[in-house]
Design a protein around this motif. Structure first.
Motif, short mmCIF file in Angstrom:
data_model
loop_
_atom_site.label_atom_id
_atom_site.label_comp_id
_atom_site.label_asym_id
_atom_site.label_seq_id
_atom_site.Cartn_x
_atom_site.Cartn_y
_atom_site.Cartn_z
N VAL A 157 0.86 -1.18 0.00
CA VAL A 157 0.00 0.00 0.00
C VAL A 157 0.89 1.23 0.00
N ILE A 158 0.65 2.12 -0.96
CA ILE A 158 1.41 3.36 -1.08
C ILE A 158 0.43 4.52 -0.99
N LEU A 159 0.67 5.41 -0.05
CA LEU A 159 -0.15 6.59 0.13
C LEU A 159 0.56 7.78 -0.48
N LEU A 160 -0.13 8.52 -1.33
CA LEU A 160 0.46 9.68 -2.01
C LEU A 160 -0.21 10.94 -1.51
N GLN A 161 0.60 11.83 -0.96
CA GLN A 161 0.07 13.07 -0.40
C GLN A 161 0.75 14.26 -1.06
N GLY A 162 -0.05 15.25 -1.44
CA GLY A 162 0.49 16.45 -2.05
C GLY A 162 -0.62 17.28 -2.64
N GLY A 170 -15.01 14.09 4.73
CA GLY A 170 -16.16 14.25 5.62
C GLY A 170 -17.14 13.10 5.60
N THR A 171 -17.04 12.21 4.60
CA THR A 171 -17.98 11.08 4.54
C THR A 171 -17.32 9.75 4.88
N GLY A 172 -16.02 9.65 4.73
CA GLY A 172 -15.32 8.41 5.04
C GLY A 172 -15.40 7.41 3.90
N THR A 173 -14.72 6.28 4.09
CA THR A 173 -14.62 5.27 3.04
C THR A 173 -15.19 3.93 3.47
N ALA A 174 -15.94 3.91 4.55
CA ALA A 174 -16.42 2.64 5.12
C ALA A 174 -17.18 1.78 4.12
N ASP A 175 -17.94 2.37 3.22
CA ASP A 175 -18.76 1.61 2.29
C ASP A 175 -18.03 1.14 1.04
N LEU A 176 -16.76 1.51 0.89
CA LEU A 176 -16.02 1.14 -0.31
C LEU A 176 -15.37 -0.23 -0.23
N LEU A 189 -12.44 -0.96 1.20
CA LEU A 189 -11.01 -0.81 0.89
C LEU A 189 -10.16 -1.93 1.46
N ASP A 190 -10.56 -2.49 2.59
CA ASP A 190 -9.76 -3.56 3.19
C ASP A 190 -9.61 -4.75 2.25
N ALA A 249 -9.29 9.29 4.03
CA ALA A 249 -9.73 7.91 4.23
C ALA A 249 -9.96 7.59 5.70
N GLY A 250 -9.58 8.49 6.58
CA GLY A 250 -9.83 8.29 8.01
C GLY A 250 -9.13 7.06 8.56
N ASP A 251 -9.87 6.28 9.32
CA ASP A 251 -9.32 5.09 9.98
C ASP A 251 -9.36 3.85 9.10
N ASP A 252 -9.72 4.00 7.83
CA ASP A 252 -9.87 2.85 6.95
C ASP A 252 -8.57 2.42 6.28
N LEU A 253 -7.49 3.09 6.60
CA LEU A 253 -6.19 2.73 6.03
C LEU A 253 -5.54 1.63 6.86
#
Length: 152
Positions: free
Chosen positions: A27-32, A83-89, A91-92, A109-113
């Protein structure tokens, strides 16, 4: 570890080199900021995985899947989920799957990472329009070793 890319081609070359060391489940997180080079980086990563298709930002689709390379690439952009989160996607399922996950705008992504990942921050140089500093931060032993391999 910091890497200075003087132009988009060097960003892609660095990502291509990184791809040679990746394995399923990475898993690679890209921030910028917008235009910092996140999708340019992902294009180079895809080429390094043997993916020939054109890589587009998944801004409106959230997740783009590229399955024809050495490893599948799951390119995610969670910017629109602020503001909505990714719980329904689900992602895990991607993070625990058979490919490499690239997540743009991971702060939304909040706590879903996952707990372990490689974070790459893209910092624009205010004095050189095309130059970027890619700051790599390992979260977990596997990613610490990955950075060491890149540095050799």
């Amino acid at each position: 570890m910091d890497f200075i890319a003087h132009n988009p081609e060097e960003t892609q070359q660095f990502a291509h080199k990184l791809a040679q060391h990746l394995q399923a489940g990475d898993v690679i997180l890209l921030q910028g900021d917008l235009g910092a080079g996140k999708t340019t980086f992902t294009k180079g990563l895809a080429l390094g995985l043997g993916i020939k298709r054109n890589i587009k930002s998944p801004t409106f689709t959230l997740i783009r899947e590229y399955t024809e390379g050495r490893l599948p690439l799951y390119h995610m952009d969670v910017y629109r989920l602020e503001g909505t989160g990714t719980a329904d996607l689900g992602l895990d399922e991607y993070f625990d799957g058979d490919g490499v996950c690239v997540v743009e705008w991971p702060q939304y992504a909040g706590d879903d990472l996952p707990d372990q990942y490689l974070k790459i921050s893209f910092v624009k140089d205010p004095d050189a329009d095309d130059q970027r500093v890619l700051k790599l931060q390992a979260h977990g032993l596997h990613y610490t070793q990955l950075i060491k391999q890149l540095d050799e």
